[in-house]
Write a protein that holds these residues in place. Structure first.
Motif, PDB file in Angstrom:
ATOM      1  N   ILE A  23       0.841  -1.201   0.000  1.00  0.00           N
ATOM      2  CA  ILE A  23       0.000   0.000   0.000  1.00  0.00           C
ATOM      3  C   ILE A  23       0.876   1.251   0.000  1.00  0.00           C
ATOM      4  O   ILE A  23       1.706   1.453   0.877  1.00  0.00           O
ATOM      5  CB  ILE A  23      -0.938   0.017   1.220  1.00  0.00           C
ATOM      6  CG1 ILE A  23      -1.912  -1.160   1.171  1.00  0.00           C
ATOM      7  CG2 ILE A  23      -1.716   1.333   1.272  1.00  0.00           C
ATOM      8  CD1 ILE A  23      -2.820  -1.258   2.393  1.00  0.00           C
ATOM      9  N   GLY A  24       0.675   2.082  -1.004  1.00  0.00           N
ATOM     10  CA  GLY A  24       1.441   3.312  -1.121  1.00  0.00           C
ATOM     11  C   GLY A  24       2.821   3.123  -1.712  1.00  0.00           C
ATOM     12  O   GLY A  24       3.538   4.102  -1.943  1.00  0.00           O
ATOM     13  N   ARG A  25       3.214   1.856  -1.970  1.00  0.00           N
ATOM     14  CA  ARG A  25       4.536   1.579  -2.520  1.00  0.00           C
ATOM     15  C   ARG A  25       4.473   0.929  -3.893  1.00  0.00           C
ATOM     16  O   ARG A  25       5.462   0.935  -4.621  1.00  0.00           O
ATOM     17  CB  ARG A  25       5.321   0.680  -1.552  1.00  0.00           C
ATOM     18  CG  ARG A  25       5.662   1.364  -0.228  1.00  0.00           C
ATOM     19  CD  ARG A  25       6.327   0.397   0.757  1.00  0.00           C
ATOM     20  NE  ARG A  25       6.822   1.103   1.934  1.00  0.00           N
ATOM     21  CZ  ARG A  25       6.071   1.440   2.975  1.00  0.00           C
ATOM     22  NH1 ARG A  25       4.768   1.148   2.969  1.00  0.00           N
ATOM     23  NH2 ARG A  25       6.587   2.080   4.008  1.00  0.00           N
ATOM     24  N   ARG A  26       3.350   0.353  -4.225  1.00  0.00           N
ATOM     25  CA  ARG A  26       3.162  -0.261  -5.541  1.00  0.00           C
ATOM     26  C   ARG A  26       1.954   0.363  -6.218  1.00  0.00           C
ATOM     27  O   ARG A  26       0.934   0.631  -5.563  1.00  0.00           O
ATOM     28  CB  ARG A  26       2.938  -1.773  -5.410  1.00  0.00           C
ATOM     29  CG  ARG A  26       4.125  -2.543  -4.848  1.00  0.00           C
ATOM     30  CD  ARG A  26       5.201  -2.764  -5.907  1.00  0.00           C
ATOM     31  NE  ARG A  26       6.313  -3.543  -5.361  1.00  0.00           N
ATOM     32  CZ  ARG A  26       6.388  -4.871  -5.417  1.00  0.00           C
ATOM     33  NH1 ARG A  26       5.398  -5.561  -5.957  1.00  0.00           N
ATOM     34  NH2 ARG A  26       7.423  -5.488  -4.919  1.00  0.00           N
ATOM     35  N   ILE A  32      -1.339  -5.628 -10.216  1.00  0.00           N
ATOM     36  CA  ILE A  32      -1.885  -6.578 -11.194  1.00  0.00           C
ATOM     37  C   ILE A  32      -0.792  -7.530 -11.652  1.00  0.00           C
ATOM     38  O   ILE A  32      -0.993  -8.748 -11.745  1.00  0.00           O
ATOM     39  CB  ILE A  32      -2.490  -5.822 -12.395  1.00  0.00           C
ATOM     40  CG1 ILE A  32      -3.759  -5.086 -11.970  1.00  0.00           C
ATOM     41  CG2 ILE A  32      -2.790  -6.786 -13.548  1.00  0.00           C
ATOM     42  CD1 ILE A  32      -4.295  -4.145 -13.025  1.00  0.00           C
ATOM     43  N   HIS A  33       0.393  -6.993 -11.953  1.00  0.00           N
ATOM     44  CA  HIS A  33       1.513  -7.834 -12.379  1.00  0.00           C
ATOM     45  C   HIS A  33       1.857  -8.840 -11.289  1.00  0.00           C
ATOM     46  O   HIS A  33       2.072 -10.036 -11.570  1.00  0.00           O
ATOM     47  CB  HIS A  33       2.720  -6.954 -12.703  1.00  0.00           C
ATOM     48  CG  HIS A  33       3.873  -7.702 -13.298  1.00  0.00           C
ATOM     49  ND1 HIS A  33       4.709  -8.494 -12.556  1.00  0.00           N
ATOM     50  CD2 HIS A  33       4.325  -7.775 -14.583  1.00  0.00           C
ATOM     51  CE1 HIS A  33       5.629  -9.032 -13.341  1.00  0.00           C
ATOM     52  NE2 HIS A  33       5.415  -8.604 -14.569  1.00  0.00           N
ATOM     53  N   LEU A  34       1.903  -8.389 -10.051  1.00  0.00           N
ATOM     54  CA  LEU A  34       2.230  -9.278  -8.937  1.00  0.00           C
ATOM     55  C   LEU A  34       1.193 -10.381  -8.787  1.00  0.00           C
ATOM     56  O   LEU A  34       1.534 -11.567  -8.626  1.00  0.00           O
ATOM     57  CB  LEU A  34       2.327  -8.461  -7.649  1.00  0.00           C
ATOM     58  CG  LEU A  34       2.594  -9.241  -6.352  1.00  0.00           C
ATOM     59  CD1 LEU A  34       3.948  -9.926  -6.407  1.00  0.00           C
ATOM     60  CD2 LEU A  34       2.501  -8.315  -5.149  1.00  0.00           C
ATOM     61  N   GLY A  38       3.041 -13.399  -9.965  1.00  0.00           N
ATOM     62  CA  GLY A  38       3.708 -13.793  -8.740  1.00  0.00           C
ATOM     63  C   GLY A  38       5.171 -13.417  -8.685  1.00  0.00           C
ATOM     64  O   GLY A  38       5.854 -13.659  -7.694  1.00  0.00           O
ATOM     65  N   GLY A  39       5.661 -12.808  -9.756  1.00  0.00           N
ATOM     66  CA  GLY A  39       7.073 -12.465  -9.823  1.00  0.00           C
ATOM     67  C   GLY A  39       7.354 -11.011  -9.541  1.00  0.00           C
ATOM     68  O   GLY A  39       6.439 -10.196  -9.378  1.00  0.00           O
ATOM     69  N   THR A  40       8.638 -10.691  -9.471  1.00  0.00           N
ATOM     70  CA  THR A  40       9.059  -9.310  -9.274  1.00  0.00           C
ATOM     71  C   THR A  40       8.727  -8.510 -10.520  1.00  0.00           C
ATOM     72  O   THR A  40       9.105  -8.901 -11.627  1.00  0.00           O
ATOM     73  CB  THR A  40      10.571  -9.232  -9.004  1.00  0.00           C
ATOM     74  OG1 THR A  40      10.863 -10.017  -7.851  1.00  0.00           O
ATOM     75  CG2 THR A  40      10.998  -7.788  -8.774  1.00  0.00           C
ATOM     76  N   HIS A  45       7.684  -4.314 -18.509  1.00  0.00           N
ATOM     77  CA  HIS A  45       6.432  -5.054 -18.640  1.00  0.00           C
ATOM     78  C   HIS A  45       5.296  -4.318 -17.927  1.00  0.00           C
ATOM     79  O   HIS A  45       4.171  -4.266 -18.437  1.00  0.00           O
ATOM     80  CB  HIS A  45       6.601  -6.456 -18.064  1.00  0.00           C
ATOM     81  CG  HIS A  45       7.419  -7.360 -18.919  1.00  0.00           C
ATOM     82  ND1 HIS A  45       7.431  -8.733 -18.787  1.00  0.00           N
ATOM     83  CD2 HIS A  45       8.283  -7.090 -19.938  1.00  0.00           C
ATOM     84  CE1 HIS A  45       8.242  -9.264 -19.673  1.00  0.00           C
ATOM     85  NE2 HIS A  45       8.778  -8.286 -20.379  1.00  0.00           N
ATOM     86  N   VAL A  46       5.585  -3.774 -16.758  1.00  0.00           N
ATOM     87  CA  VAL A  46       4.553  -3.022 -16.026  1.00  0.00           C
ATOM     88  C   VAL A  46       4.090  -1.825 -16.854  1.00  0.00           C
ATOM     89  O   VAL A  46       2.885  -1.552 -16.959  1.00  0.00           O
ATOM     90  CB  VAL A  46       5.081  -2.564 -14.657  1.00  0.00           C
ATOM     91  CG1 VAL A  46       4.117  -1.578 -14.007  1.00  0.00           C
ATOM     92  CG2 VAL A  46       5.294  -3.770 -13.740  1.00  0.00           C
ATOM     93  N   ALA A  47       5.026  -1.114 -17.453  1.00  0.00           N
ATOM     94  CA  ALA A  47       4.667   0.051 -18.278  1.00  0.00           C
ATOM     95  C   ALA A  47       3.823  -0.366 -19.474  1.00  0.00           C
ATOM     96  O   ALA A  47       2.872   0.327 -19.849  1.00  0.00           O
ATOM     97  CB  ALA A  47       5.934   0.770 -18.744  1.00  0.00           C
TER      98      ALA A  47
END
Length: 246
Positions: A23-26, A32-34, A38-40, A45-47
């Motif tokens: 919360i507040g860090r991601r 959604i990616h996590l 389940g990976g870092t 990819h996130v972008a």
């Protein structure tokens, strides 16, 4: 025998402390990616996932938005049911191209003996024509001379190092279709979205999930607009009062 215990006030999500780490860090897209991998999170990819979510969130008047608005008209107390009704319209014609493109492109890249995009594209087109099927990822009912979303998504894919063999194959399909005697059809955004999902190493269900998450957000916006500026009753009245063509 040891029993794993954790403090009762710690909420763990995908192996992470929800309060201390997330919360507040991601961002929501990182979350959604996590949750889906389940990976870092890979920043590129996130972008790219974020760009796809923005691209497919809302398309104005579509079958899914219309049925959502009409459902809210009939059950104004069940906002979530109206969203669900709209999501049921995410199928092979609308939004499903993302999923179908992943399947087609992944199969073509993994099974083809050819090593160039052009040769693989010829194989894909030949298979589609033999099956009397459309080539997935090409053509658009409104943007007949080119989907304006495609250049921007390609720009972002190059910027974030996401573009790979699946995207290259998709981009080779219009010329391959012409070589086979077909019309010139541009690559559409849904097809490209599927290609980029495949280039990131994800499967068809991941692509469908991205489409559903994006469209759910769009439908919430549509329904809030329906509450402010109702149009569903006018649609219903028009169907009830206008004569049906013979």
């Amino acid at each position: 025998m040891s029993v794993h215990t954790r403090p009762p006030d710690v909420i763990t999500v995908a192996g992470h402390d929800l309060v201390g780490e997330l919360i507040g860090r991601r961002s929501f897209t990182e979350m959604i990616h996590l949750l889906t991998t389940g990976g870092t999170p890979d920043p590129g990819h996130v972008a790219m996932i974020d760009a796809l979510l923005v691209t497919f969130a809302d398309h104005g008047v579509t079958p899914s938005s219309m049925v959502a608005r009409l459902t809210l008209l009939g059950a104004p107390e069940a906002f979530q049911a109206a969203v669900a009704a709209g999501l049921c319209g995410a199928g092979s014609v609308f939004l499903g191209t993302l999923e179908n493109a992943v399947t087609m492109l992944t199969d073509a890249v993994s099974t083809s003996a050819s090593t160039t995009p052009d040769a693989r594209a010829d194989e894909v087109v030949a298979a589609a024509r033999a099956a009397r099927a459309q080539v997935v990822g090409l053509g658009h009912p409104e943007h007949k001379h080119g989907d304006p979303r495609v250049p921007r998504l390609l720009e972002l894919a190059d910027e974030h190092g996401v573009r790979g063999a699946h995207t290259d194959l998709l981009l080779a399909l219009p010329a391959a279709l012409q070589r086979a005697g077909g019309p010139l059809l541009p690559v559409n955004a849904a097809g490209l979205g599927g290609a980029l999902v495949a280039d990131m190493g994800h499967g068809a269900s991941f692509a469908r999930g991205i489409a559903v998450i994006a469209r759910a957000a769009g439908l919430v916006g549509q329904l809030l607009d329906e509450q402010r500026n109702p149009v569903a009753r006018a649609m219903w009245d028009r169907e009830r009062t206008e004569p049906t063509p013979a």
